[in-house]
Design a protein around this motif. Structure first.
Motif, PDB file in Angstrom:
ATOM      1  N   ALA A 167       0.830  -1.213   0.000  1.00 35.45           N
ATOM      2  CA  ALA A 167       0.000   0.000   0.000  1.00 35.45           C
ATOM      3  C   ALA A 167       0.861   1.257   0.000  1.00 35.45           C
ATOM      4  O   ALA A 167       0.597   2.191  -0.763  1.00 35.45           O
ATOM      5  CB  ALA A 167      -0.940  -0.003   1.199  1.00 35.45           C
ATOM      6  N   ALA A 168       1.892   1.278   0.831  1.00 34.26           N
ATOM      7  CA  ALA A 168       2.765   2.453   0.897  1.00 34.26           C
ATOM      8  C   ALA A 168       3.466   2.685  -0.437  1.00 34.26           C
ATOM      9  O   ALA A 168       3.542   3.820  -0.933  1.00 34.26           O
ATOM     10  CB  ALA A 168       3.790   2.284   2.018  1.00 34.26           C
ATOM     11  N   LEU A 170      -4.495  -5.157  -1.361  1.00 33.96           N
ATOM     12  CA  LEU A 170      -3.997  -3.830  -1.704  1.00 33.96           C
ATOM     13  C   LEU A 170      -5.041  -2.768  -1.400  1.00 33.96           C
ATOM     14  O   LEU A 170      -4.727  -1.715  -0.832  1.00 33.96           O
ATOM     15  CB  LEU A 170      -3.586  -3.767  -3.176  1.00 33.96           C
ATOM     16  N   SER A 171      -6.288  -3.047  -1.729  1.00 37.42           N
ATOM     17  CA  SER A 171      -7.373  -2.111  -1.442  1.00 37.42           C
ATOM     18  C   SER A 171      -7.495  -1.859   0.058  1.00 37.42           C
ATOM     19  O   SER A 171      -7.635  -0.717   0.497  1.00 37.42           O
ATOM     20  CB  SER A 171      -8.684  -2.656  -2.001  1.00 37.42           C
ATOM     21  N   PHE A 172      -7.434  -2.925   0.840  1.00 41.09           N
ATOM     22  CA  PHE A 172      -7.497  -2.778   2.293  1.00 41.09           C
ATOM     23  C   PHE A 172      -6.326  -1.942   2.798  1.00 41.09           C
ATOM     24  O   PHE A 172      -6.495  -1.045   3.618  1.00 41.09           O
ATOM     25  CB  PHE A 172      -7.490  -4.150   2.978  1.00 41.09           C
ATOM     26  N   GLY A 173      -5.118  -2.219   2.303  1.00 45.18           N
ATOM     27  CA  GLY A 173      -3.933  -1.485   2.739  1.00 45.18           C
ATOM     28  C   GLY A 173      -3.994  -0.011   2.376  1.00 45.18           C
ATOM     29  O   GLY A 173      -3.625   0.852   3.176  1.00 45.18           O
ATOM     30  N   VAL A 174      -4.456   0.285   1.174  1.00 47.15           N
ATOM     31  CA  VAL A 174      -4.586   1.688   0.745  1.00 47.15           C
ATOM     32  C   VAL A 174      -5.628   2.401   1.605  1.00 47.15           C
ATOM     33  O   VAL A 174      -5.420   3.541   2.032  1.00 47.15           O
ATOM     34  CB  VAL A 174      -4.934   1.780  -0.760  1.00 47.15           C
ATOM     35  N   ASN A 175      -6.733   1.720   1.904  1.00 47.22           N
ATOM     36  CA  ASN A 175      -7.760   2.300   2.767  1.00 47.22           C
ATOM     37  C   ASN A 175      -7.193   2.573   4.162  1.00 47.22           C
ATOM     38  O   ASN A 175      -7.429   3.642   4.738  1.00 47.22           O
ATOM     39  CB  ASN A 175      -8.968   1.357   2.855  1.00 47.22           C
ATOM     40  N   LEU A 232      -4.062   3.062   4.984  1.00 46.89           N
ATOM     41  CA  LEU A 232      -3.111   4.160   4.854  1.00 46.89           C
ATOM     42  C   LEU A 232      -3.837   5.500   4.788  1.00 46.89           C
ATOM     43  O   LEU A 232      -3.440   6.468   5.441  1.00 46.89           O
ATOM     44  CB  LEU A 232      -2.225   3.965   3.624  1.00 46.89           C
ATOM     45  N   ALA A 233      -4.909   5.566   4.025  1.00 43.10           N
ATOM     46  CA  ALA A 233      -5.683   6.802   3.910  1.00 43.10           C
ATOM     47  C   ALA A 233      -6.263   7.202   5.265  1.00 43.10           C
ATOM     48  O   ALA A 233      -6.194   8.379   5.654  1.00 43.10           O
ATOM     49  CB  ALA A 233      -6.803   6.634   2.886  1.00 43.10           C
ATOM     50  N   ALA A 237      -3.653  11.512  11.142  1.00 41.01           N
ATOM     51  CA  ALA A 237      -2.413  12.227  11.469  1.00 41.01           C
ATOM     52  C   ALA A 237      -2.503  13.705  11.085  1.00 41.01           C
ATOM     53  O   ALA A 237      -2.108  14.585  11.856  1.00 41.01           O
ATOM     54  CB  ALA A 237      -1.229  11.564  10.767  1.00 41.01           C
ATOM     55  N   LEU A 238      -3.042  13.989   9.901  1.00 42.50           N
ATOM     56  CA  LEU A 238      -3.193  15.389   9.481  1.00 42.50           C
ATOM     57  C   LEU A 238      -4.196  16.134  10.358  1.00 42.50           C
ATOM     58  O   LEU A 238      -3.991  17.313  10.678  1.00 42.50           O
ATOM     59  CB  LEU A 238      -3.637  15.466   8.019  1.00 42.50           C
ATOM     60  N   ALA A 239      -5.267  15.462  10.738  1.00 41.60           N
ATOM     61  CA  ALA A 239      -6.270  16.097  11.596  1.00 41.60           C
ATOM     62  C   ALA A 239      -5.654  16.479  12.940  1.00 41.60           C
ATOM     63  O   ALA A 239      -5.902  17.575  13.455  1.00 41.60           O
ATOM     64  CB  ALA A 239      -7.466  15.164  11.797  1.00 41.60           C
ATOM     65  N   ARG A 240      -4.859  15.591  13.503  1.00 43.92           N
ATOM     66  CA  ARG A 240      -4.190  15.905  14.776  1.00 43.92           C
ATOM     67  C   ARG A 240      -3.209  17.056  14.604  1.00 43.92           C
ATOM     68  O   ARG A 240      -3.128  17.950  15.444  1.00 43.92           O
ATOM     69  CB  ARG A 240      -3.462  14.677  15.303  1.00 43.92           C
ATOM     70  N   GLU A 241      -2.455  17.020  13.507  1.00 45.33           N
ATOM     71  CA  GLU A 241      -1.469  18.064  13.241  1.00 45.33           C
ATOM     72  C   GLU A 241      -2.129  19.429  13.064  1.00 45.33           C
ATOM     73  O   GLU A 241      -1.625  20.443  13.530  1.00 45.33           O
ATOM     74  CB  GLU A 241      -0.678  17.691  11.988  1.00 45.33           C
ATOM     75  N   ARG A 242      -3.262  19.452  12.380  1.00 42.32           N
ATOM     76  CA  ARG A 242      -3.974  20.701  12.098  1.00 42.32           C
ATOM     77  C   ARG A 242      -4.978  21.078  13.182  1.00 42.32           C
ATOM     78  O   ARG A 242      -5.601  22.128  13.100  1.00 42.32           O
ATOM     79  CB  ARG A 242      -4.724  20.580  10.768  1.00 42.32           C
TER      80      ARG A 242
END
Length: 109
Positions: free
Chosen positions: A46-47, A73-78, A80-81, A87-92
């Motif tokens: 996924a990464a 792969l679909s599960f891994g991409v999901n 990761l998303a 992570a972005l929500a916590r950062e912002r």
């Protein structure tokens, strides 16, 4: 019933980690033969797939897509998303919903 769920979940986690459970197959920790390729787990795939998409590298995307099943792969991409949005929500200091909508260019709700 609970044992059945545990067994299924255990097999799923082993598959995600690249560790077959039985049948004489090697585990991820077993020594490798010279020249043998290492199996990729779904999170590595996924990464690599998402980074190849971000770089618009079609050849790499096709290579990585062959590492694991399309479902994995679909599960891994999901996964990761989800982790990236959190992570972005916590950062912002925003909600995951607001961040996801902003990343997709959608108006805030």
């Amino acid at each position: 019933m609970l044992d059945s769920v545990r067994g299924i979940w255990g097999r799923f986690l082993d598959a995600a980690r690249g560790r077959p459970r039985a049948g004489g197959e090697r585990s991820a920790d077993a020594p490798r033969k010279a020249g043998a390729k290492r199996a990729h787990n779904l999170f590595e795939a996924a990464a690599a797939y998402v980074s190849a998409c971000a770089e618009d590298d079609q050849d790499r995307m096709e290579e990585v897509a062959g590492w694991v099943s399309p479902e994995a792969l679909s599960f891994g991409v999901n996964e990761l998303a989800c982790r990236a949005v959190i992570a972005l929500a916590r950062e912002r200091d925003e909600s995951p919903r607001a961040v996801a909508r902003a990343l997709l260019g959608l108006p805030s709700a």
